[in-house]
Structures are given as C-alpha cells and as structure tokens.
Design a protein around this motif. Sequence first.
Motif, PDB file in Angstrom:
ATOM      1  N   UNK A  28       0.839  -1.205   0.000  1.00  0.00           N
ATOM      2  CA  UNK A  28       0.000   0.000   0.000  1.00  0.00           C
ATOM      3  C   UNK A  28       0.872   1.252   0.000  1.00  0.00           C
ATOM      4  N   UNK A  29       1.981   1.196   0.709  1.00  0.00           N
ATOM      5  CA  UNK A  29       2.895   2.350   0.714  1.00  0.00           C
ATOM      6  C   UNK A  29       3.478   2.572  -0.682  1.00  0.00           C
ATOM      7  N   UNK A  30       3.818   1.492  -1.370  1.00  0.00           N
ATOM      8  CA  UNK A  30       4.332   1.611  -2.737  1.00  0.00           C
ATOM      9  C   UNK A  30       3.289   2.232  -3.651  1.00  0.00           C
ATOM     10  N   UNK A  31       2.031   1.830  -3.489  1.00  0.00           N
ATOM     11  CA  UNK A  31       0.954   2.349  -4.320  1.00  0.00           C
ATOM     12  C   UNK A  31       0.746   3.843  -4.091  1.00  0.00           C
ATOM     13  N   UNK A  32       0.849   4.280  -2.855  1.00  0.00           N
ATOM     14  CA  UNK A  32       0.518   5.661  -2.528  1.00  0.00           C
ATOM     15  C   UNK A  32       1.704   6.611  -2.575  1.00  0.00           C
ATOM     16  N   UNK A  33       2.931   6.095  -2.406  1.00  0.00           N
ATOM     17  CA  UNK A  33       4.105   6.971  -2.373  1.00  0.00           C
ATOM     18  C   UNK A  33       5.114   6.671  -3.475  1.00  0.00           C
ATOM     19  N   UNK A  34       5.022   5.505  -4.098  1.00  0.00           N
ATOM     20  CA  UNK A  34       5.972   5.149  -5.139  1.00  0.00           C
ATOM     21  C   UNK A  34       7.253   4.516  -4.624  1.00  0.00           C
ATOM     22  N   UNK A  35       7.338   4.254  -3.320  1.00  0.00           N
ATOM     23  CA  UNK A  35       8.535   3.639  -2.751  1.00  0.00           C
ATOM     24  C   UNK A  35       8.151   2.537  -1.773  1.00  0.00           C
ATOM     25  N   UNK A  36       9.052   1.569  -1.611  1.00  0.00           N
ATOM     26  CA  UNK A  36       8.880   0.510  -0.618  1.00  0.00           C
ATOM     27  C   UNK A  36       9.669   0.851   0.636  1.00  0.00           C
ATOM     28  N   UNK A  37       9.239   0.383   1.810  1.00  0.00           N
ATOM     29  CA  UNK A  37      10.064   0.533   3.010  1.00  0.00           C
ATOM     30  C   UNK A  37      11.422  -0.136   2.813  1.00  0.00           C
ATOM     31  N   UNK A  38      12.442   0.361   3.484  1.00  0.00           N
ATOM     32  CA  UNK A  38      13.806  -0.130   3.283  1.00  0.00           C
ATOM     33  C   UNK A  38      13.931  -1.619   3.557  1.00  0.00           C
ATOM     34  N   UNK A  39      13.162  -2.137   4.494  1.00  0.00           N
ATOM     35  CA  UNK A  39      13.298  -3.544   4.882  1.00  0.00           C
ATOM     36  C   UNK A  39      12.330  -4.473   4.163  1.00  0.00           C
ATOM     37  N   UNK A  40      11.536  -3.946   3.236  1.00  0.00           N
ATOM     38  CA  UNK A  40      10.463  -4.745   2.628  1.00  0.00           C
ATOM     39  C   UNK A  40      10.995  -5.931   1.835  1.00  0.00           C
ATOM     40  N   UNK A  41      12.162  -5.780   1.198  1.00  0.00           N
ATOM     41  CA  UNK A  41      12.676  -6.837   0.323  1.00  0.00           C
ATOM     42  C   UNK A  41      13.630  -7.775   1.065  1.00  0.00           C
ATOM     43  N   UNK A  42      14.010  -7.423   2.269  1.00  0.00           N
ATOM     44  CA  UNK A  42      14.959  -8.252   3.022  1.00  0.00           C
ATOM     45  C   UNK A  42      14.444  -9.688   3.142  1.00  0.00           C
ATOM     46  N   UNK A  43      15.283 -10.652   2.788  1.00  0.00           N
ATOM     47  CA  UNK A  43      14.913 -12.061   2.884  1.00  0.00           C
ATOM     48  C   UNK A  43      14.172 -12.595   1.686  1.00  0.00           C
ATOM     49  N   UNK A  44      13.946 -11.748   0.675  1.00  0.00           N
ATOM     50  CA  UNK A  44      13.199 -12.221  -0.493  1.00  0.00           C
ATOM     51  C   UNK A  44      13.971 -13.291  -1.262  1.00  0.00           C
ATOM     52  N   UNK A  45      15.298 -13.261  -1.181  1.00  0.00           N
ATOM     53  CA  UNK A  45      16.112 -14.239  -1.912  1.00  0.00           C
ATOM     54  C   UNK A  45      15.734 -15.664  -1.531  1.00  0.00           C
ATOM     55  N   UNK A  46      15.583 -15.925  -0.246  1.00  0.00           N
ATOM     56  CA  UNK A  46      15.216 -17.272   0.192  1.00  0.00           C
ATOM     57  C   UNK A  46      13.830 -17.662  -0.325  1.00  0.00           C
ATOM     58  N   UNK A  47      12.899 -16.703  -0.303  1.00  0.00           N
ATOM     59  CA  UNK A  47      11.555 -16.966  -0.815  1.00  0.00           C
ATOM     60  C   UNK A  47      11.585 -17.268  -2.304  1.00  0.00           C
ATOM     61  N   UNK A  48      12.369 -16.522  -3.044  1.00  0.00           N
ATOM     62  CA  UNK A  48      12.468 -16.702  -4.491  1.00  0.00           C
ATOM     63  C   UNK A  48      13.040 -18.064  -4.846  1.00  0.00           C
ATOM     64  N   UNK A  49      14.128 -18.431  -4.184  1.00  0.00           N
ATOM     65  CA  UNK A  49      14.795 -19.693  -4.498  1.00  0.00           C
ATOM     66  C   UNK A  49      13.925 -20.896  -4.128  1.00  0.00           C
TER      67      UNK A  49
END
Length: 342
Positions: free
Chosen positions: A252-273
Amino acid sequence: MAKTALTKYQKLECSGLWRESVQSQRREVVANLGMTSLILSDPKCEVALAHWSLPAVKRLNPGEMPALFAPDASDGETLEIDDNEMITALQTVHSAISAARPHPGRLRNSFFGIIAFGVLAIGALWLPDALEKHTASFLPRSTRQAIGQEALADLTRLTGQPCSAKSGLAALEKLSERLFGPDSGVKIIILRTGLARAQSLPGRMIVLPESLLAEQDGPEAAAGFALVARISAEMTDPMIPLLDHAGISATFRLLTTGTLPETAIAGYAETLIAAPLNLPADSILLSRFEMVGLATSPYANAHDPSGETTADLIEGDPFGNVIPPALLPDGDWVSLQDICSQ
C-alpha cells in the motif's frame, strides 16, 4: 457509490501542468487516475513524481478553465488540466466519496462503524491479491528496475556478486539481443553459486547460474533457460511474488508513495529460491523457441537429463532435423564461459 465511480474511470489519464510548490515552476506531467490515487508522472521517463490520495483532491476554481486541483494540506502544490473527461472523473469521484462520508450530528459509534465497514469492504475487495496486482500494474519501468536492483542485491547475499568480466558482459548483451531484440530492455545476469535455476526479477532482469555455462558445449541451454524465464515473467509478473513477500502494508505504501520501506525486500532471496517451479505449457515453449530460432533439445536435456518430463520438447524440437542459426560466434561463447573469471 464511490466504488462505481472509481470503476468507471479506472486507468484514465491525461496531460497536465504540475507545480510542486509556490516557488516551483510548472512542468508537464501525465496524470493517471487509479483506484485509490491520482499519480503524476514524468512523460519522458515515466517516473512517478507525486501520488495524490483521491479523497484529498479538491478543485480550487469551480466553473473556470483550465481546472485547477490540489491535495489537502498542500504547500502550493497544484495540477492544472483542461481534459474534460478527467475533470469530470475527478469531480465525480470526489462527489461519490463525499456522499459516502458520515454527516455531522450522527452518533460517534455510527461514525466509527462506517469507518470499520469501509475498511472491511476495502479489505474484501482488494487485499491481498488484488492490491498486489493493482499496484504492480501502475508501476513505471524506472520503479520496477529500482525494485529489481534491490531484489538482486538481496539475492547476492547468497550468491555473491554478479559475474562481470568485460568481454563476457559484452557477449551476454549480444545473447540478450539475439533472444529478445535490441530494444527489449531484458538484462541477463550470471551468478556464481546458490542458484539452481533461472529466475526472473522485476525490471526485466533474468538471473542464471554459472553452471549453465560451465557444463555445456554451447550457449543454447543457457539461452533456453533465459527464454523460458522471460516467457514465465510475461505470464506472471515477477513483481507479484515480491509484493506478496513485502506484505500488505509495504504494498500500500508503494501504491501511494511510489517507494517501498527499506526492509520490505529483506529475505526475499530465500523466498524466491524456494518457490515452486511454474513452467509454461510445452506448446507455448515450442512456439516461442521456433520464433527466435532456438532448438528446444539443449534446454530440455539440461532441465531434465532423464527426459521424462521434457519428452515433448525433445520430440517436437522445431530444429530437430535442421541446424538453427548460430546464437553467438565461437569467440563470444568462449568469453561468455569466462564471464566469472574476474
């Protein structure tokens, strides 16, 4: 009523003149009416410059043209437009939202009851899948590329930095142009370790493990994995699983401000793999491989050496009886194999 108005004018856009503050010069923008906000973007590079919440948008000069709009509590920020359809849409949406608001004099409990009902209704309509898809559909390419770079940075925690030998990068660019065209914007990245298969990241990025180069006699297998990853990304936006990982609040923050929180992507690598493999149908692969002049057998054999799950790709190889056009000259293939030498 608000929902009907928003649905009617979904994805409407027009040009306008935006002033960020009283001291700022007016600049041309593209105004895009979304379901929850008015997004103002640079028409040249598609970068989002401002996001106005629809309930906050008000017209400053009713009855005059061009129409002048501003968000609540703005420091001289305005948008000037003369597109009648957009003006009507903004006024219709504003009227619908105003009509849905509680009137003075009602009991406080009723007021909070309406708010709670609205929150639940939004949750039922949007969250989580619809909000993610809606947000992804409005992101300009520059934002996608920035988020993709953040996802790549998180992935390199596990894989190390991308391979970067100069001659290898040049060969990799030639391979991408050969597969996707010179203006596709698709970037192929080679990672040394920690990756078992090709993956797609937002911003038209494809990451491949170095093993696809080191264990093959030619670039066909690596090219096949890159092509399959791109086809999968066209069918399922790679931004969607990333936003699912980031969560509703970050989306929702990305939709309204155009940016993600700094920690939003942390750990995504494990989820992706760890995500399950979701391949396109063999019929789609055979058609696309033939379209770009690439044999399916090298990819099929590398994907499943037993041939049990890839028999149709091997038997239906469009270049099974003929030699397809060369993907790369021999010198470029050697350079590509050495891309991780530095």
